[in-house]
Motif scaffolding. Structure first.
Motif, mmCIF file in Angstrom:
data_model
loop_
_atom_site.group_PDB
_atom_site.id
_atom_site.type_symbol
_atom_site.label_atom_id
_atom_site.label_comp_id
_atom_site.label_asym_id
_atom_site.label_seq_id
_atom_site.Cartn_x
_atom_site.Cartn_y
_atom_site.Cartn_z
ATOM 1 N N GLN A 175 0.852 -1.177 0.000
ATOM 2 C CA GLN A 175 0.000 0.000 0.000
ATOM 3 C C GLN A 175 0.891 1.231 0.000
ATOM 4 N N VAL A 176 0.457 2.276 -0.719
ATOM 5 C CA VAL A 176 1.169 3.551 -0.724
ATOM 6 C C VAL A 176 0.148 4.645 -0.469
ATOM 7 N N ASN A 177 0.253 5.292 0.679
ATOM 8 C CA ASN A 177 -0.647 6.394 1.031
ATOM 9 C C ASN A 177 0.006 7.715 0.655
ATOM 10 N N MET A 178 -0.755 8.585 -0.012
ATOM 11 C CA MET A 178 -0.201 9.822 -0.548
ATOM 12 C C MET A 178 -0.664 11.042 0.243
ATOM 13 N N GLY A 179 0.241 11.992 0.403
ATOM 14 C CA GLY A 179 -0.069 13.223 1.116
ATOM 15 C C GLY A 179 -0.441 14.372 0.206
ATOM 16 N N VAL A 180 -0.780 14.056 -1.026
ATOM 17 C CA VAL A 180 -1.203 15.081 -1.975
ATOM 18 C C VAL A 180 -2.503 14.626 -2.630
ATOM 19 N N VAL A 181 -3.256 15.584 -3.125
ATOM 20 C CA VAL A 181 -4.477 15.284 -3.871
ATOM 21 C C VAL A 181 -4.213 15.515 -5.344
ATOM 22 N N ALA A 182 -4.527 14.535 -6.161
ATOM 23 C CA ALA A 182 -4.333 14.625 -7.602
ATOM 24 C C ALA A 182 -5.330 13.676 -8.257
ATOM 25 N N SER A 183 -5.321 13.643 -9.566
ATOM 26 C CA SER A 183 -6.170 12.692 -10.261
ATOM 27 C C SER A 183 -5.678 11.278 -9.946
ATOM 28 N N ASP A 184 -6.535 10.299 -10.153
ATOM 29 C CA ASP A 184 -6.127 8.916 -9.915
ATOM 30 C C ASP A 184 -4.921 8.544 -10.762
ATOM 31 N N ARG A 185 -4.898 9.058 -11.973
ATOM 32 C CA ARG A 185 -3.767 8.746 -12.856
ATOM 33 C C ARG A 185 -2.472 9.310 -12.286
ATOM 34 N N GLU A 186 -2.510 10.557 -11.804
ATOM 35 C CA GLU A 186 -1.317 11.160 -11.220
ATOM 36 C C GLU A 186 -0.919 10.470 -9.923
ATOM 37 N N LEU A 187 -1.912 10.128 -9.115
ATOM 38 C CA LEU A 187 -1.601 9.437 -7.874
ATOM 39 C C LEU A 187 -0.938 8.094 -8.139
ATOM 40 N N ASP A 188 -1.438 7.363 -9.122
ATOM 41 C CA ASP A 188 -0.815 6.092 -9.487
ATOM 42 C C ASP A 188 0.639 6.296 -9.903
ATOM 43 N N LYS A 189 0.877 7.350 -10.664
ATOM 44 C CA LYS A 189 2.240 7.646 -11.102
ATOM 45 C C LYS A 189 3.168 7.862 -9.906
ATOM 46 N N TRP A 190 2.733 8.708 -8.971
ATOM 47 C CA TRP A 190 3.589 9.027 -7.835
ATOM 48 C C TRP A 190 3.699 7.866 -6.857
ATOM 49 N N ARG A 191 2.654 7.066 -6.733
ATOM 50 C CA ARG A 191 2.772 5.862 -5.910
ATOM 51 C C ARG A 191 3.856 4.945 -6.461
ATOM 52 N N ASN A 192 3.879 4.801 -7.785
ATOM 53 C CA ASN A 192 4.892 3.956 -8.406
ATOM 54 C C ASN A 192 6.292 4.530 -8.215
ATOM 55 N N VAL A 193 6.420 5.846 -8.289
ATOM 56 C CA VAL A 193 7.731 6.475 -8.102
ATOM 57 C C VAL A 193 8.266 6.194 -6.697
ATOM 58 N N LEU A 194 7.427 6.404 -5.681
ATOM 59 C CA LEU A 194 7.864 6.168 -4.306
ATOM 60 C C LEU A 194 8.069 4.679 -4.030
ATOM 61 N N ALA A 195 7.172 3.842 -4.566
ATOM 62 C CA ALA A 195 7.296 2.399 -4.352
ATOM 63 C C ALA A 195 8.568 1.855 -5.001
ATOM 64 N N ASP A 196 8.865 2.285 -6.230
ATOM 65 C CA ASP A 196 10.063 1.799 -6.925
ATOM 66 C C ASP A 196 11.332 2.159 -6.162
ATOM 67 N N ALA A 197 11.389 3.391 -5.637
ATOM 68 C CA ALA A 197 12.562 3.811 -4.875
ATOM 69 C C ALA A 197 12.736 2.959 -3.623
ATOM 70 N N SER A 198 11.631 2.647 -2.977
ATOM 71 C CA SER A 198 11.688 1.844 -1.751
ATOM 72 C C SER A 198 12.092 0.402 -2.043
ATOM 73 N N LEU A 199 11.443 -0.195 -3.032
ATOM 74 C CA LEU A 199 11.699 -1.603 -3.337
ATOM 75 C C LEU A 199 13.104 -1.819 -3.892
ATOM 76 N N ARG A 200 13.576 -0.881 -4.686
ATOM 77 C CA ARG A 200 14.921 -1.004 -5.261
ATOM 78 C C ARG A 200 15.977 -1.106 -4.160
ATOM 79 N N THR A 201 15.801 -0.311 -3.109
ATOM 80 C CA THR A 201 16.749 -0.365 -2.000
ATOM 81 C C THR A 201 16.517 -1.594 -1.129
ATOM 82 N N ALA A 202 15.244 -1.884 -0.825
ATOM 83 C CA ALA A 202 14.923 -2.986 0.089
ATOM 84 C C ALA A 202 15.390 -4.339 -0.434
ATOM 85 N N LYS A 203 15.405 -4.509 -1.742
ATOM 86 C CA LYS A 203 15.820 -5.799 -2.307
ATOM 87 C C LYS A 203 17.301 -6.086 -2.076
#
Length: 291
Positions: A175-203
């Motif tokens: 799950q990725v909770n966002m602190g900004v309001v945007a369209s669903d498309r934009e939110l999906d984009k930023w969720r992926n950006v934050l998730a990718d950064a986290s997973l890349r390091t965690a692996k």
């Protein structure tokens, strides 16, 4: 009434001050605020709650303290057994309290998720070294420059599959909770950006695996780890006892989890910086908010 006005003002602040797009009625209606409350709990041999403590209870709004107190009175846990006999057990406790606008200039409040740590027989001490997974190496993920530039912040709740070599065999952003309001498309984009950064390091993280106790013979272990990206720079200690408004993200299915497996609790009910080993804690059998 003062808290009601303040909380509704907090929702308005998020909606007006951090919006990335307009015409976002559906997204705005999903905005909620949450507060993570930590402490410890003592469970009696019959599974009822004998007592509990809240960290820095003086920082909590009275409505939150009252909600937790009422809920714990009806909680029942699966009894902890030693040599087949039920015993008292103590564990860490992490609760996600959520406030949601009800559309009538008010809000509803509830305990939306909980995690209970490793059961510790009532000795007042920690688990023995080697009973649970612990970090070996875990460098922090870097805040994506594009997210910083756009003023985007949020929290990524990762779920990790750890093998007997202490390495991350698989990982997912549950799950990725966002602190900004945007369209669903934009939110999906930023969720992926934050998730990718986290997973890349965690692996690349490594862990010390359990060497004693009931967890030591497993082929693999699962853990949850939250990673927070905060523009304002506030630490978890500074945010404790305060409401954080956000847009909750969808919960993702865990690819390696069997459909028959029991629920492992809410993905976002973990304190920042925490490492929660799934399946190792006390198991609540009753509703979080009472019968």
């Amino acid at each position: 009434m003062g808290m009601k006005r303040w909380l509704m003002g907090l929702f308005c602040l998020l909606l007006a001050g951090t919006a990335l797009a307009s015409s976002l009625k559906d997204v705005r209606e999903r905005v909620q605020a949450s507060m993570l409350v930590t402490g410890s709990i003592l469970v009696a041999p019959d599974g009822s709650v004998r007592s509990y403590t809240i960290d820095h209870a003086e920082k909590l709004p009275p409505v939150v303290a009252g909600l937790i107190d009422n809920g714990t009175k009806s909680w029942i846990f699966t009894p902890v057994l030693i040599d087949g006999q039920p015993v008292a057990a103590r564990a860490s406790m992490s609760l996600r309290v959520v406030a949601k606008p009800d559309g009538k200039d008010d809000y509803t409040i509830s305990v939306a998720g909980a995690q209970f740590g490793e059961d510790k027989k009532d000795k007042g001490d920690d688990s023995e070294p080697g009973e649970t997974i612990t970090y070996d190496t875990h460098p922090s993920p870097h805040y994506p420059p594009s997210a910083v530039s756009a003023g985007v912040w949020g929290t990524v709740y990762m779920r990790l599959l750890i093998n007997r070599q202490g390495r991350v065999e698989d990982a997912i952003a549950e799950q990725v909770n966002m602190g900004v309001v945007a369209s669903d498309r934009e939110l999906d984009k930023w969720r992926n950006v934050l998730a990718d950064a986290s997973l890349r390091t965690a692996k690349g993280w490594t862990f010390h695996i359990p060497t004693i106790g009931r967890e030591a013979t497993k082929d693999h272990w699962e853990a949850r780890v939250p990673v927070s990206y905060s523009i304002d720079g506030r630490t978890p200690r500074e945010r404790y006892g305060k409401w954080d408004p956000y847009v909750p993200g969808p919960e993702q299915a865990v690819p390696w989890q069997q459909k028959s497996e029991e629920s492992s609790g809410a993905a976002d009910a973990i304190a920042d910086g925490g490492l929660y080993q799934i399946g190792s804690g006390l198991q609540l059998t009753t509703p979080l908010n009472g019968a």
